[in-house]
Design an enzyme around this catalytic site. Sequence first.
Site: not given
Length: 187
Positions: A46-48, A50-51
């Site tokens: 999920v992190c990439p 969002e970033l």
Amino acid sequence: MSLVNTKIKPFKAQAYKQGKFIEVTENDVLGSWAVFFFYPADFTFVCPTELGDVADHYEELRKMDVEVYSVSTDTHFVHKAWHDASETIGKIQYTMLADPTHEISTNFQVLREGQGLADRGTFIVDPEGVIQAVEITAEGIGRNAEDLIRKLRAAQYVAAHPGEVCPAKWQEGEATLAPSLDLVGKI
């Protein structure tokens, strides 16, 4: 305890930004609006997304005098490796703060006890270093840069217009409210 309306605490961290390693302190944040965008870990799922979403809106954020600081407990070396390895992360122009000592995650109260990872936390900080908004989501819930920008515009509007507040779903240019006895029970 809520961190809203509290000043950010002192910190010193290594970071990766636009091909260079830099050092960042709380003093570097003062003077313009800032977003601290915490996420659990580099090289995840999920992190990439969002970033990358924030990266796609970074130019718009800069025009609003907002600087972005993404933060995970990874090192600045890992941030560089991720930046080099991922097309999505490779487009990031904002500062990627490293927090292997957990100082920043602890200061912002997002460190997961016993795990060494940060929760998904978004903090809007005004030019004086005072936290104006906080959003914390569970592991599987990604955030939306467009909603972040809406909240930033509302925070900036309220800061520039004392005595006015922005109602739900407020968008720039729409009517605001001036709280008074006359409005009680009439909205």
